[in-house]
Design a protein around this motif. Structure first.
Motif, PDB file in Angstrom:
ATOM      1  N   ASN A   1      23.321  35.915  12.228  1.00 45.44           N
ATOM      2  CA  ASN A   1      23.311  34.722  11.379  1.00 45.44           C
ATOM      3  C   ASN A   1      22.270  34.780  10.257  1.00 45.44           C
ATOM      4  O   ASN A   1      21.495  33.857  10.041  1.00 45.44           O
TER       5      ASN A   1
ATOM      6  N   VAL B   1      23.470  27.985   9.184  1.00 43.75           N
ATOM      7  CA  VAL B   1      22.318  28.871   9.411  1.00 43.75           C
ATOM      8  C   VAL B   1      21.021  28.162   9.022  1.00 43.75           C
ATOM      9  O   VAL B   1      20.036  28.181   9.787  1.00 43.75           O
TER      10      VAL B   1
ATOM     11  N   ASN C   1      25.005  37.180  16.698  1.00 41.64           N
ATOM     12  CA  ASN C   1      25.637  37.659  15.454  1.00 41.64           C
ATOM     13  C   ASN C   1      24.660  37.599  14.284  1.00 41.64           C
ATOM     14  O   ASN C   1      25.071  37.528  13.143  1.00 41.64           O
TER      15      ASN C   1
ATOM     16  N   PRO D   1      25.485  22.070  12.794  1.00 45.04           N
ATOM     17  CA  PRO D   1      25.174  23.499  12.720  1.00 45.04           C
ATOM     18  C   PRO D   1      25.705  24.292  13.917  1.00 45.04           C
ATOM     19  O   PRO D   1      26.207  25.411  13.761  1.00 45.04           O
ATOM     20  N   LEU D   2      25.599  23.725  15.101  1.00 47.35           N
ATOM     21  CA  LEU D   2      26.046  24.456  16.290  1.00 47.35           C
ATOM     22  C   LEU D   2      27.544  24.734  16.231  1.00 47.35           C
ATOM     23  O   LEU D   2      27.996  25.840  16.531  1.00 47.35           O
TER      24      LEU D   2
ATOM     25  N   ARG E   1      12.796  37.470  11.030  1.00 44.09           N
ATOM     26  CA  ARG E   1      12.899  36.078  10.556  1.00 44.09           C
ATOM     27  C   ARG E   1      12.340  35.117  11.604  1.00 44.09           C
ATOM     28  O   ARG E   1      11.617  34.171  11.289  1.00 44.09           O
TER      29      ARG E   1
ATOM     30  N   ARG F   1      32.134  30.291  14.229  1.00 48.12           N
ATOM     31  CA  ARG F   1      32.108  31.578  13.531  1.00 48.12           C
ATOM     32  C   ARG F   1      32.077  32.717  14.547  1.00 48.12           C
ATOM     33  O   ARG F   1      32.691  33.763  14.332  1.00 48.12           O
ATOM     34  N   ASP F   2      31.343  32.454  15.619  1.00 41.99           N
ATOM     35  CA  ASP F   2      31.299  33.496  16.659  1.00 41.99           C
ATOM     36  C   ASP F   2      32.707  33.724  17.219  1.00 41.99           C
ATOM     37  O   ASP F   2      33.076  34.813  17.543  1.00 41.99           O
TER      38      ASP F   2
ATOM     39  N   TYR G   1      28.876  27.995   6.336  1.00 39.46           N
ATOM     40  CA  TYR G   1      28.105  28.907   7.182  1.00 39.46           C
ATOM     41  C   TYR G   1      26.621  28.872   6.792  1.00 39.46           C
ATOM     42  O   TYR G   1      25.734  28.839   7.643  1.00 39.46           O
TER      43      TYR G   1
ATOM     44  N   LEU H   1      28.205  27.526  13.747  1.00 37.14           N
ATOM     45  CA  LEU H   1      27.824  28.862  14.206  1.00 37.14           C
ATOM     46  C   LEU H   1      28.678  29.335  15.381  1.00 37.14           C
ATOM     47  O   LEU H   1      29.042  30.507  15.441  1.00 37.14           O
TER      48      LEU H   1
ATOM     49  N   LEU I   1      19.594  22.564  19.374  1.00 34.66           N
ATOM     50  CA  LEU I   1      20.783  22.500  18.522  1.00 34.66           C
ATOM     51  C   LEU I   1      21.778  21.492  19.078  1.00 34.66           C
ATOM     52  O   LEU I   1      22.691  21.047  18.386  1.00 34.66           O
TER      53      LEU I   1
ATOM     54  N   SER J   1      21.158  26.878  23.406  1.00 32.15           N
ATOM     55  CA  SER J   1      21.310  25.873  22.339  1.00 32.15           C
ATOM     56  C   SER J   1      20.506  24.621  22.657  1.00 32.15           C
ATOM     57  O   SER J   1      19.926  23.995  21.755  1.00 32.15           O
TER      58      SER J   1
ATOM     59  N   PHE K   1      20.033  35.207  16.996  1.00 34.61           N
ATOM     60  CA  PHE K   1      21.431  35.009  17.397  1.00 34.61           C
ATOM     61  C   PHE K   1      22.102  36.346  17.663  1.00 34.61           C
ATOM     62  O   PHE K   1      21.728  37.378  17.105  1.00 34.61           O
TER      63      PHE K   1
ATOM     64  N   LEU L   1      21.518  35.091   6.127  1.00 33.64           N
ATOM     65  CA  LEU L   1      22.220  34.602   4.930  1.00 33.64           C
ATOM     66  C   LEU L   1      22.683  35.814   4.127  1.00 33.64           C
ATOM     67  O   LEU L   1      21.861  36.610   3.652  1.00 33.64           O
TER      68      LEU L   1
END
Lengths: 531, 218
Positions: B90, A345, B88, A523-524, B152, A530-531, A341, A527, B54, B49, B86, B92
């Motif tokens: 995200n 991020v 959620n 990374p996508l 951030r 995780r969602d 994770y 993430l 991404l 994205s 995001f 750290l």
């Protein structure tokens, strides 16, 4: 810069993970340091020991060559017999090789086996058999006494090393042609002989051939082989009579006695000894001969427990590195999987995967370096006692193995058969003739005239890196108990350099695992999953 | 001139699947809030994205200040050209609020004389109380975490802010406060704010609302 800072912070933040990783690396580093130190101690001990050893060597038959073990085609028995029968080198030939530049000095001895008309050999059995027991070489007619003639005082290693001394009278003159001799105090007492008396000797094969020798001195030997196999009552060298080679040679010529001559070469150092065989072959020595040194054989035998330990240490190190490397790799992969994770991020907010991997590698490197330094320090500090502890155990095991007639007995440390002329005894420095049990032929030109006792005790006393201890006390026996069972230095700069290499290897393995793991993450995917 | 431009962009997750986005063209300007609406599965988050680089489009281009995003270093693009918020958050989890923001500044490579001061200022401006600044982010409420995530994204002063359902997990009051922040970012600080949302309040505040099926509303 921030990558390193972040790595250091992460080490602090994840104390449990860091400590686990450090503990594993520490154990590997400690074990590796000890293994490497043991190997270094063995190398150092061997090198220093050989440096300080006074080396003498003899030309002997190379039985491997004669038996065809080197070229793979064994000759028939007659050929072998011929090779062995024609094997005696003359004094002139022996002297020829003494002129080679690798030779420091050369001496030679002759020996004959005789009976005596009015005196009896010191013996446990009636009729006397001391000479048979002690000296008689196969191929010579057995007499009760062995007369050994020495070319020079240097050749009389028993006296030079202090293992024998004149207690009454004087030593015969060096190189004299006069028929003068020295006898043992035991023989003198046994037959009520004194300095000035003469002994009449008789050829065992022809009793009409006699000669008289005058006693000029009586010696006492401290290296009696009491308790030896074959000499349970400790008669030892009592029936050995010593005189000048020139005198004995003249006697042998006049009486037709079969005299065996052996040459001993002395070398300045191990390198000179190593060169000698090639030089001798170049100078015309037949390929069926080889050069052996009882000093080196005995010293290598002393090193046997240390060499065994060194060998085990090498295997242990290999296994340790394989298992340790695999454990570290697995731990790194699991650890980064746990931090997937974080990877997602960091990549999502713009940190490249290479930088992320670099951060993980810094973390691994910092922990590893700290653990390796600690492990190396502790390993270095404990290397000597640990090596000595293991060495004692190894020496005890080797002794035990010898006592039970294990594989060590009768074999050189390198696993090769002891060659003819390589008497196992360290106490037989005056026993110039050896035999082959399966043959009635003398198959050696030389004997163990080594100064083993002297040189090895020198090694024990003077060598800063080693000590040799007689594990079996005064019994001595065939000289197999004098093992190097302690070292005073183990870790050195080479060990540290090797440990650094081990450390780099471990870091590289872990770093490789980290890199491969990080680079394949998307990374996508991380993430969104995780969602 | 548009700061961000999508030209005839299509996207499919794999060559054999249907296109989630098909021939889409859009332009985004600085100083405006854009709301991207659409039914679930319509490809809103996928579009965001793509805008965040991404993932890359199957066809078409995305340009930032006239430069194709996918011909640039996409990490550097995310680290300095766009700030991503995001749904959620995200963040750290082992870092506190300040550390999360500081790290983002470090990654951007932006020279900031006093990073800690800078991070603290941004967080404070976004309503994070002093005593929350060094708390582990996981101990914060959803609204606080979202403020940290916005801080951030703003820490290196990117011209574009991309937000994926930024108020989706928040209560009404907090939602309103976050909307207010985005509004200020666009209209006072001249950022291009692009928000994927289902929220009617966000849509009402937006200068332009895009339905990603191609319908355009104002």
């Amino acid at each position: 810069m921030y990558i390193m800072k972040n790595a250091l912070r992460n080490i602090q933040r994840s104390k449990g993970r860091s400590i686990l990783f450090a503990a594993i690396v520490f154990i590997i580093a400690l074990s590796a340091c000890l293994s490497l130190s043991i190997r270094a101690a063995a190398e150092t001990t061997r090198a220093q020991g050989l440096e300080q050893l006074s080396i003498t060597g003899n030309i002997t038959l190379d039985m491997d060559e004669i038996m065809g073990e080197k070229n793979g085609e064994p000759p028939d028995r007659n050929e072998m017999k011929e090779s062995i029968q024609d094997s005696e080198l003359s004094l002139e030939e022996l002297q020829k090789y003494a002129k080679l530049d690798s030779v420091k000095s050369f001496w030679y001895t002759g020996s004959v086996s005789v009976d005596a008309s009015k005196i009896e050999a010191v013996s446990t059995s009636q009729g006397g058999m001391g000479g048979r027991m002690m000296g008689g070489a196969m191929g010579q007619s057995d007499g009760d006494f062995t007369i050994t003639g020495y070319s020079s005082d240097e050749a009389m290693t028993e006296f030079a090393d202090g293992n024998a001394e004149i207690t009454d009278g004087v030593m015969f003159e060096e190189g004299t042609s006069e028929k003068t001799c020295v006898i043992s105090s035991a023989l003198a007492k046994y037959n009520d002989l004194e300095v000035g008396d003469s002994i009449k000797f008789v050829s065992p094969s022809d009793t009409s051939k006699t000669f008289k020798v005058k006693i000029v001195g009586i010696y006492s030997s401290s290296s009696s082989s009491q308790g030896d196999i074959g000499d349970p009552m400790g008669i030892g060298n009592s029936n050995n009579i010593y005189m000048s080679y020139a005198a004995l040679s003249a006697i042998a010529d006049s009486t037709g006695l079969d005299m065996r001559t052996q040459g001993t070469y002395s070398f300045a150092d191990y390198d000179a000894y190593s060169k000698f065989e090639d030089q001798a072959h170049e100078a015309g020595l037949d390929s069926k001969y080889t050069v052996r040194s009882q000093d080196i054989s005995n010293y290598e035998r002393q090193l046997q427990p240390l060499e065994n330990l060194s060998r085990y240490a090498k295997y242990f190190l290999i296994i340790l590195l394989i298992i340790g490397g695999a454990v570290l790799m697995a731990l790194t992969m699991f650890s980064i999987r746990e931090r997937k994770y974080e990877v997602g991020v960091l990549a999502a907010i713009g940190m490249s995967k290479k930088k992320i991997a670099r951060q993980f590698i810094y973390e691994i490197a910092v922990i590893s370096i700290a653990a390796i330094i600690l492990g190396g320090l502790l390993g270095s500090l404990t290397s000597v006692p640990v090596t000595n502890k293991l060495l004692s155990a190894s020496a005890a095991t080797t002794t035990d193995s010898f006592d039970r007639g294990g594989p060590d007995g009768g074999q050189a440390p390198d696993g090769g058969q002891m060659g003819p002329g390589q008497d196992q005894s360290t106490d037989s420095s005056t026993d110039q003739v050896t035999d082959q049990s399966s043959s009635d032929l003398q198959i050696t030109q030389t004997a163990s005239t080594s100064s083993v006792d002297g040189s090895q005790s020198d090694t024990a006393n003077d060598d800063s890196a080693t000590t040799a201890k007689t594990l079996d006390g005064e019994r001595g026996g065939p000289g197999m108990r004098d093992y190097v069972d302690s070292v005073t230095s183990a870790a050195n700069l080479k060990v540290i350099a090797e440990l650094v290499l081990v450390g780099l290897l471990l870091i590289a393995v872990s770093a490789g695992a980290a890199l491969s793991q990080v680079l394949r993450y998307d990374p996508l995917s991380i993430l969104t999953s995780r969602d | 001139m548009s700061i961000l431009k999508i030209e005839n962009m299509s996207f499919a997750y794999s060559p054999n699947t249907r296109k989630v986005i098909d021939g889409l063209s859009m332009e985004f300007d600085e100083g405006k809030v854009y709301a991207l609406e659409g039914r679930s599965g319509a490809g809103k988050t996928t579009l965001l994205s793509l805008l965040a680089a991404l993932t890359s489009p199957t066809e078409g281009t995305i340009t930032v200040n006239g430069e194709n995003v996918f011909k640039k270093d996409t990490y550097a693009y995310r680290a300095s050209d766009v700030g991503i918020v995001f749904q959620n958050y995200n963040l750290l989890p082992k870092l506190n609020a300040i550390e999360n923001v500081e790290l983002s500044i470090d990654i951007s490579g932006r020279e900031v004389p006093d990073k800690r001061r800078h991070a603290t200022d941004i967080l404070t401006q976004l309503g994070i109380a002093d005593y929350d600044l060094e708390r582990p982010v996981l101990q914060m409420s959803g609204g606080q975490q979202q403020r940290v995530a916005i801080a951030r994204a703003l820490s290196y002063d990117p011209p574009i802010i991309l937000a994926d359902e930024p108020t989706g997990n928040l209560d009404t009051k907090t939602e309103q406060e976050i909307i207010q922040i985005f509004d200020e970012l666009a209209h006072r600080r001249n950022k291009c704010v692009i928000i994927v949302t289902h929220s009617k309040r966000v849509a009402q505040m937006a200068d332009e609302v895009f339905s990603i099926d191609g319908m355009r509303e104002s």
